[in-house]
Design a protein around this motif. Structure first.
Motif, PDB file in Angstrom:
ATOM      1  N   ASN A  60       0.849  -1.187   0.000  1.00 11.55           N
ATOM      2  CA  ASN A  60       0.000   0.000   0.000  1.00 11.55           C
ATOM      3  C   ASN A  60       0.885   1.237   0.000  1.00 11.55           C
ATOM      4  O   ASN A  60       1.896   1.286   0.710  1.00 11.55           O
ATOM      5  CB  ASN A  60      -0.909   0.028   1.242  1.00 11.55           C
ATOM      6  N   SER A  61       0.502   2.236  -0.784  1.00  4.77           N
ATOM      7  CA  SER A  61       1.311   3.455  -0.892  1.00  4.77           C
ATOM      8  C   SER A  61       0.539   4.723  -0.550  1.00  4.77           C
ATOM      9  O   SER A  61       1.127   5.800  -0.488  1.00  4.77           O
ATOM     10  CB  SER A  61       1.876   3.589  -2.316  1.00  4.77           C
ATOM     11  N   SER A  62      -0.766   4.634  -0.305  1.00  3.64           N
ATOM     12  CA  SER A  62      -1.525   5.828   0.052  1.00  3.64           C
ATOM     13  C   SER A  62      -1.231   6.231   1.490  1.00  3.64           C
ATOM     14  O   SER A  62      -0.933   5.381   2.343  1.00  3.64           O
ATOM     15  CB  SER A  62      -3.026   5.580  -0.117  1.00  3.64           C
ATOM     16  N   PHE A  63      -1.315   7.534   1.763  1.00  3.73           N
ATOM     17  CA  PHE A  63      -1.005   8.055   3.100  1.00  3.73           C
ATOM     18  C   PHE A  63      -1.940   7.457   4.142  1.00  3.73           C
ATOM     19  O   PHE A  63      -1.512   7.080   5.236  1.00  3.73           O
ATOM     20  CB  PHE A  63      -1.110   9.580   3.101  1.00  3.73           C
ATOM     21  N   GLU A  64      -3.227   7.355   3.814  1.00  4.46           N
ATOM     22  CA  GLU A  64      -4.211   6.824   4.759  1.00  4.46           C
ATOM     23  C   GLU A  64      -3.935   5.365   5.090  1.00  4.46           C
ATOM     24  O   GLU A  64      -4.034   4.924   6.247  1.00  4.46           O
ATOM     25  CB  GLU A  64      -5.627   6.975   4.197  1.00  4.46           C
ATOM     26  N   ALA A  65      -3.567   4.567   4.050  1.00  2.19           N
ATOM     27  CA  ALA A  65      -3.289   3.141   4.275  1.00  2.19           C
ATOM     28  C   ALA A  65      -2.041   2.945   5.123  1.00  2.19           C
ATOM     29  O   ALA A  65      -2.011   2.098   6.029  1.00  2.19           O
ATOM     30  CB  ALA A  65      -3.127   2.428   2.930  1.00  2.19           C
ATOM     31  N   ILE A  66      -0.995   3.731   4.855  1.00  2.00           N
ATOM     32  CA  ILE A  66       0.247   3.638   5.644  1.00  2.00           C
ATOM     33  C   ILE A  66      -0.025   3.987   7.100  1.00  2.00           C
ATOM     34  O   ILE A  66       0.455   3.322   8.025  1.00  2.00           O
ATOM     35  CB  ILE A  66       1.324   4.561   5.046  1.00  2.00           C
ATOM     36  N   GLU A  67      -0.825   5.028   7.319  1.00  2.00           N
ATOM     37  CA  GLU A  67      -1.165   5.442   8.684  1.00  2.00           C
ATOM     38  C   GLU A  67      -1.927   4.336   9.412  1.00  2.00           C
ATOM     39  O   GLU A  67      -1.618   3.999  10.562  1.00  2.00           O
ATOM     40  CB  GLU A  67      -2.001   6.721   8.634  1.00  2.00           C
ATOM     41  N   GLU A  68      -2.911   3.742   8.738  1.00  2.00           N
ATOM     42  CA  GLU A  68      -3.723   2.695   9.355  1.00  2.00           C
ATOM     43  C   GLU A  68      -2.893   1.455   9.674  1.00  2.00           C
ATOM     44  O   GLU A  68      -3.003   0.878  10.765  1.00  2.00           O
ATOM     45  CB  GLU A  68      -4.872   2.319   8.414  1.00  2.00           C
ATOM     46  N   ILE A  69      -2.035   1.040   8.736  1.00  2.00           N
ATOM     47  CA  ILE A  69      -1.204  -0.156   8.944  1.00  2.00           C
ATOM     48  C   ILE A  69      -0.221   0.061  10.096  1.00  2.00           C
ATOM     49  O   ILE A  69       0.001  -0.838  10.923  1.00  2.00           O
ATOM     50  CB  ILE A  69      -0.457  -0.509   7.644  1.00  2.00           C
ATOM     51  N   ALA A  70       0.367   1.252  10.163  1.00  2.00           N
ATOM     52  CA  ALA A  70       1.321   1.546  11.240  1.00  2.00           C
ATOM     53  C   ALA A  70       0.642   1.498  12.606  1.00  2.00           C
ATOM     54  O   ALA A  70       1.160   0.904  13.560  1.00  2.00           O
ATOM     55  CB  ALA A  70       1.960   2.917  11.012  1.00  2.00           C
ATOM     56  N   ILE A  71      -0.544   2.112  12.708  1.00  2.00           N
ATOM     57  CA  ILE A  71      -1.276   2.114  13.981  1.00  2.00           C
ATOM     58  C   ILE A  71      -1.658   0.692  14.387  1.00  2.00           C
ATOM     59  O   ILE A  71      -1.471   0.286  15.545  1.00  2.00           O
ATOM     60  CB  ILE A  71      -2.525   3.014  13.873  1.00  2.00           C
ATOM     61  N   ASN A  72      -2.186  -0.077  13.450  1.00  2.00           N
ATOM     62  CA  ASN A  72      -2.586  -1.453  13.753  1.00  2.00           C
ATOM     63  C   ASN A  72      -1.391  -2.313  14.150  1.00  2.00           C
ATOM     64  O   ASN A  72      -1.495  -3.174  15.030  1.00  2.00           O
ATOM     65  CB  ASN A  72      -3.296  -2.077  12.548  1.00  2.00           C
ATOM     66  N   ASN A  73      -0.252  -2.075  13.508  1.00  2.00           N
ATOM     67  CA  ASN A  73       0.945  -2.855  13.822  1.00  2.00           C
ATOM     68  C   ASN A  73       1.385  -2.625  15.265  1.00  2.00           C
ATOM     69  O   ASN A  73       1.702  -3.587  15.991  1.00  2.00           O
ATOM     70  CB  ASN A  73       2.071  -2.471  12.862  1.00  2.00           C
ATOM     71  N   PHE A  74       1.385  -1.355  15.696  1.00  2.00           N
ATOM     72  CA  PHE A  74       1.799  -1.076  17.069  1.00  2.00           C
ATOM     73  C   PHE A  74       0.753  -1.520  18.079  1.00  2.00           C
ATOM     74  O   PHE A  74       1.081  -1.854  19.223  1.00  2.00           O
ATOM     75  CB  PHE A  74       2.105   0.419  17.228  1.00  2.00           C
ATOM     76  N   LYS A  75      -0.518  -1.539  17.674  1.00  2.00           N
ATOM     77  CA  LYS A  75      -1.536  -2.082  18.559  1.00  2.00           C
ATOM     78  C   LYS A  75      -1.285  -3.562  18.823  1.00  2.00           C
ATOM     79  O   LYS A  75      -1.460  -4.053  19.946  1.00  2.00           O
ATOM     80  CB  LYS A  75      -2.919  -1.885  17.938  1.00  2.00           C
ATOM     81  N   ILE A  76      -0.863  -4.274  17.770  1.00  2.00           N
ATOM     82  CA  ILE A  76      -0.562  -5.703  17.922  1.00  2.00           C
ATOM     83  C   ILE A  76       0.677  -5.905  18.790  1.00  2.00           C
ATOM     84  O   ILE A  76       0.713  -6.768  19.671  1.00  2.00           O
ATOM     85  CB  ILE A  76      -0.357  -6.348  16.536  1.00  2.00           C
ATOM     86  N   LEU A  77       1.706  -5.065  18.549  1.00  2.00           N
ATOM     87  CA  LEU A  77       2.956  -5.209  19.305  1.00  2.00           C
ATOM     88  C   LEU A  77       2.782  -4.854  20.776  1.00  2.00           C
ATOM     89  O   LEU A  77       3.357  -5.503  21.659  1.00  2.00           O
ATOM     90  CB  LEU A  77       4.040  -4.323  18.697  1.00  2.00           C
ATOM     91  N   LEU A  78       2.001  -3.822  21.051  1.00  2.00           N
ATOM     92  CA  LEU A  78       1.885  -3.311  22.411  1.00  2.00           C
ATOM     93  C   LEU A  78       0.571  -3.656  23.084  1.00  2.00           C
ATOM     94  O   LEU A  78       0.360  -3.299  24.241  1.00  2.00           O
ATOM     95  CB  LEU A  78       2.052  -1.784  22.401  1.00  2.00           C
TER      96      LEU A  78
END
Length: 285
Positions: free
Chosen positions: A185-203
């Protein structure tokens, strides 16, 4: 190119030659959320900037609440004042540079046609002094953007500084990320969503598994701090300790959420130090 790209061609005036290079610029609008204040070291070249900051700080003393709450509100107040001052009073260095170079070029042409007069000589001298100041501000601005610590004021190695700025920008840029499903994914919204979800999983909690693992890890760590050391570390801070911590930080590293760097707190310690100390004490408690 996509429709979001814009192109602009402009002629660069040169006062010492009859050849005019052309510059072609391509730009793309920044994604939503990428703007904000970036505190610039070149602002200190303005002799009234520090006194303006002190006046704005006094003006911001209108909020009530905990020291931390008031400090955050006052910094946001200062941020808006600085942005307005930068827009209305501190002139754009690129436009100023172009204006001065065009004026020098015109004097050059007038000298060729009619000869140099005393008024033209004085005008040229004043413009060259202005150009020196603008070039110094431009150098400070580029050095600040490059984050190169070894470059000293006056080096004027713009080729190296521009390369450092580009390298830093490329290193900090995330253009594409891969989702858990394997798709990019290369859209700003998709990158933002994936980053947030990733840290939710990690933390996140994950049904308590991570909390159990963390507790087990703490149990096996040997205690290296004595009760006396612990008591010393939990003692109230002194104002001098807070001041030393502030001044030990690099002036242009790690700005606060409002975009204010340590350089501002260091230079404004005389009238902001008490409030900074109150915030640290409030955090400790």
């Amino acid at each position: 190119m996509g429709s979001s790209f814009q192109a602009k061609a402009c002629i660069i005036p040169v006062s010492f030659s009859d050849h005019f290079p052309m510059e072609l610029k391509f730009s793309e609008g920044l994604p939503k959320g990428m703007g904000g204040l970036k505190f610039l070291s070149m602002w200190w070249r303005d002799g009234e900037f520090l006194s303006n900051l002190e006046w704005w700080w006094k003006e911001s003393n209108i909020f009530r609440g905990t020291p931390s709450f008031c400090f955050v509100k006052r910094m946001k107040f200062m941020k808006e004042k600085i942005k307005r001052w930068n827009r209305d009073c501190f002139k754009n260095i690129s436009k100023e540079k172009s204006r001065i170079e065009e004026a020098l070029l015109q004097i050059n042409l007038d000298t060729i046609l009619r000869g140099m007069t005393n008024d033209m000589f004085l005008r040229e001298k004043a413009l060259k002094e202005e150009l020196v100041e603008v070039l110094l501000r431009e150098e400070i601005f580029l050095r600040h953007k490059s984050r190169e610590l070894w470059i000293k004021e006056g080096d004027a190695n713009k080729k190296k500084i521009h390369a450092s700025v580009k390298t830093k920008r490329d290193r900090n840029k995330i253009e594409t990320v891969m989702h858990q499903n394997g798709k990019f994914n290369s859209s700003f919204e998709a990158i933002e969503e994936i980053a947030i979800n990733n840290f939710k999983i990690l933390l996140g909690n994950d049904n308590g598994v991570k909390n159990i693992q963390s507790a087990q890890m703490v149990d096996v760590i040997q205690h290296e701090i004595s009760d006396e050391d612990n008591k010393y570390m939990l003692r109230p801070f002194s104002k001098e300790e807070v001041r030393k911590a502030v001044f030990d930080m690099h002036p242009n590293k790690a700005p606060d959420p409002a975009g204010i760097t340590m350089e501002c707190f260091q230079k404004c310690w005389g009238f902001m130090g008490d409030e900074i100390f109150k915030v640290v004490e409030d955090f400790r408690k």
